[in-house]
Scaffold this motif. Structure first.
Motif, PDB file in Angstrom:
ATOM      1  N   ALA A 408      -6.882  -5.801  -1.830  1.00 47.83           N
ATOM      2  CA  ALA A 408      -6.042  -4.805  -1.162  1.00 47.83           C
ATOM      3  C   ALA A 408      -6.388  -3.401  -1.629  1.00 47.83           C
ATOM      4  O   ALA A 408      -6.345  -2.442  -0.848  1.00 47.83           O
ATOM      5  CB  ALA A 408      -4.564  -5.107  -1.423  1.00 47.83           C
ATOM      6  N   ARG A 409      -6.745  -3.253  -2.899  1.00 52.11           N
ATOM      7  CA  ARG A 409      -7.182  -1.931  -3.386  1.00 52.11           C
ATOM      8  C   ARG A 409      -8.398  -1.459  -2.606  1.00 52.11           C
ATOM      9  O   ARG A 409      -8.507  -0.276  -2.248  1.00 52.11           O
ATOM     10  CB  ARG A 409      -7.501  -2.010  -4.878  1.00 52.11           C
ATOM     11  N   LYS A 410      -9.325  -2.383  -2.338  1.00 57.45           N
ATOM     12  CA  LYS A 410     -10.555  -2.016  -1.648  1.00 57.45           C
ATOM     13  C   LYS A 410     -10.345  -1.759  -0.157  1.00 57.45           C
ATOM     14  O   LYS A 410     -11.080  -0.975   0.457  1.00 57.45           O
ATOM     15  CB  LYS A 410     -11.592  -3.124  -1.821  1.00 57.45           C
ATOM     16  N   LEU A 411      -9.347  -2.410   0.432  1.00 62.60           N
ATOM     17  CA  LEU A 411      -9.177  -2.339   1.887  1.00 62.60           C
ATOM     18  C   LEU A 411      -8.139  -1.322   2.346  1.00 62.60           C
ATOM     19  O   LEU A 411      -8.288  -0.735   3.412  1.00 62.60           O
ATOM     20  CB  LEU A 411      -8.799  -3.726   2.430  1.00 62.60           C
ATOM     21  N   TYR A 412      -7.070  -1.130   1.547  1.00 63.67           N
ATOM     22  CA  TYR A 412      -5.933  -0.357   2.056  1.00 63.67           C
ATOM     23  C   TYR A 412      -5.462   0.800   1.176  1.00 63.67           C
ATOM     24  O   TYR A 412      -4.738   1.680   1.672  1.00 63.67           O
ATOM     25  CB  TYR A 412      -4.722  -1.289   2.253  1.00 63.67           C
ATOM     26  N   ALA A 413      -5.817   0.821  -0.098  1.00 62.69           N
ATOM     27  CA  ALA A 413      -5.208   1.784  -1.024  1.00 62.69           C
ATOM     28  C   ALA A 413      -5.949   3.116  -0.997  1.00 62.69           C
ATOM     29  O   ALA A 413      -6.569   3.535  -1.987  1.00 62.69           O
ATOM     30  CB  ALA A 413      -5.164   1.201  -2.434  1.00 62.69           C
ATOM     31  N   TYR A 414      -5.856   3.813   0.141  1.00 57.76           N
ATOM     32  CA  TYR A 414      -6.565   5.083   0.331  1.00 57.76           C
ATOM     33  C   TYR A 414      -5.604   6.131   0.872  1.00 57.76           C
ATOM     34  O   TYR A 414      -4.548   5.837   1.399  1.00 57.76           O
ATOM     35  CB  TYR A 414      -7.733   4.904   1.306  1.00 57.76           C
ATOM     36  N   GLY A 415      -6.040   7.366   0.742  1.00 61.93           N
ATOM     37  CA  GLY A 415      -5.323   8.476   1.350  1.00 61.93           C
ATOM     38  C   GLY A 415      -4.144   8.954   0.524  1.00 61.93           C
ATOM     39  O   GLY A 415      -3.926   8.554  -0.623  1.00 61.93           O
TER      40      GLY A 415
END
Length: 512
Positions: A408-415
């Motif tokens: 999930a860190r790699k796929l969604y934890a942005y912005g």
């Protein structure tokens, strides 16, 4: 979008931090002492890459004082399983050949290897030497409590199995400033070498007055021959293996100025983009910040104060979740903070044992993996379980869900990040995504009863169905026309909510 997606088409420099980096500590104290750990890690590499690991911190690969020594009892820095010494050719972890194979396989997958660097002391000397020394008060090492007297100590190192290959340096008493054993009297005490040059370093932790001495034969990094040999070793190990960085063991126990010079030498000679992470074990953030000031920001540090907060909060009924980052390195200097939930020294029965109650571990990992501040380090023992030791706390839910949080860190934890730290026992935060990773996420945490939190995820998500990828909440949440969702969380749990379309992929929850 795949885990391997890169930012634009331009190739980044070697070992530049990837998107949302994840470090794995690739061992725990009780992995089998079968000389096969390098092979074990090599076999695990594809799966570790798949769940988002970018760098693996491996244990000290140098020959210890005995055949199953961990490498923290370092005997010969230049023997990484090549020479028959201390009862074995291979180290506890494997031979030099299998280490090369591990590093090469990691490089092929674009996974970095971080070397655990033990420069504070030497152990398992080949012979004793006699020299004058004074006893110091173990509670205040600045206070001398005896007259100078001749002692016999294990400080002679000539590395007969290596026969001068890679380095001709032999070590004698003048290369150390302290020991804890007088062989002639069979007496245990802290002895300082009573030589004009035998002084404690001053830029070390002030615990016990001066915490230069830790264990075994304590190296004097101010001695020009010691300094030259350690610099030579840094060049050798960095040339011999394609490393991505180093962990600096016991950083509070030897000269910070020397460490700064050592780091500069490393980056000048073998690794301009080396990741350097110091283990400066103090629970008060001001000491970490002072060390970083001396180091002029050249390294990162493990966020020991954060681990203390995690441990205390996990053991406090109704502990205040809003304060979990108070007084931590990630609060004061997030760019230098390596966040973690445990390591080999904090696991049950070890010297720095730090309890994190099992229900709280997934919560803690969500807090370090999914937020924008700090670089997280995942512990091998939490990912694979502990192999032994005194009554290890079981955390099956952590072991099962940790790979999901890592991905999930790699796929969604942005912005951009927005915090909802508004209730003592139920907090949440939102990550809004970016152009490359547009989905974002909503995370809700409770350390008491089941609860919910209304959070804004953006008008562009109106009408979408969001689901908890951890599976503790089975219902879906519909985002309203204003971009808000009411996100539930089970008792003593964490839920990570993402758009149904974003997480409907079987590979996300594939077990290790």
């Amino acid at each position: 979008m795949s885990l391997e997606a890169k930012e634009d088409s331009e190739k980044t420099p070697e070992w530049t931090l990837p998107l949302n980096p994840i470090m794995l500590q690739g061992f725990e104290w009780h992995v089998p002492a079968d000389q096969n750990h390098w092979k074990r890690l090599q076999k695990a590499l594809p799966n570790l890459k798949d769940i988002g690991v970018d760098n693996i911190w491996i244990p000290p690969g140098c020959k210890g004082m005995e055949s199953n020594g961990t490498g923290y009892d370092v005997y010969d820095l230049y023997d990484v399983g090549e020479f028959y010494q201390k009862g074995s050719r291979a180290t506890r972890w494997g031979s030099k050949e299998t280490l090369h194979e591990l590093v090469q396989s990691a490089q092929d997958l674009d996974v970095g290897i971080i070397w655990d660097t033990v420069l504070n002391h030497k152990a398992g000397a080949d012979f004793t030497e006699k020299f004058p020394a004074v006893k110091v008060d173990p509670e205040n090492r600045n206070t001398v409590i005896s007259e100078p007297e001749e002692i016999s100590a294990w400080v002679g190192f000539d590395f007969p199995g290596r026969k001068g290959k890679y380095s001709s340096m032999k070590y004698h008493y003048r290369h150390f400033n302290g020991v804890d054993w007088d062989e002639s009297r069979k007496e245990n005490a802290i002895y300082k070498v009573a030589d004009p040059q035998g002084q404690w370093s001053q830029d070390v932790s002030n615990e016990h007055g001066n915490y230069d001495y830790l264990m075994f034969a304590n190296l004097d990094q101010s001695h020009p021959e010691v300094r030259a040999d350690l610099f030579n070793w840094a060049e050798w190990i960095g040339t011999e293996f394609a490393l991505s960085g180093m962990r600096i063991d016991a950083a509070k126990h030897y000269s910070a100025a020397f460490q700064r010079d050592f780091v500069d030498h490393l980056r000048k000679t073998v690794g301009e983009n080396y990741l350097l992470v110091g283990e400066y074990w103090r629970g008060e953030v001001e000491y970490l910040l002072n060390y970083l000031k001396i180091m002029e920001g050249r390294v990162s540090l493990f966020d020991v104060p954060l681990l203390g907060q995690i441990s205390e909060t996990s053991q406090t009924a109704g502990g205040d979740l809003r304060k979990i980052f108070k007084g931590t390195l990630v609060e004061h200097s997030p760019g230098h903070a390596v966040t973690f939930v445990g390591n080999h020294d904090t696991q049950p029965g070890q010297s720095l044992e730090t309890t994190v109650v099992p229900f709280f571990k997934p919560i803690a990992y969500a807090l370090i993996l999914l937020r924008s501040q700090g670089q997280p380090c995942v512990f091998y023992g939490d990912l694979y379980g502990l192999h032994g030791g005194p009554n290890p706390l079981k955390c099956r839910s952590c072991k099962e869900r940790l790979p999901i949080l890592m991905r999930a860190r790699k796929l969604y934890a942005y912005g951009e990040q927005r915090d909802y730290f508004d209730k003592r026992n139920c907090i949440g935060f939102v990550r809004y995504g970016n152009v490359m990773y547009p989905y974002g996420l909503a995370c809700v945490i409770s350390n008491t009863t089941a609860a919910y939190k209304r959070m804004y995820v953006g008008r562009r998500h109106k009408g979408e169905e969001w689901s908890d990828i951890l599976g503790w909440c089975l219902e879906t949440v519909i985002i309203d026309n204003r971009g808000y969702g009411v996100f539930p969380v089970a008792a003593k749990s964490v839920s990570v909510w993402v758009h149904e379309r974003a997480w409907g992929r079987k590979s996300l929850t594939r077990p290790l």
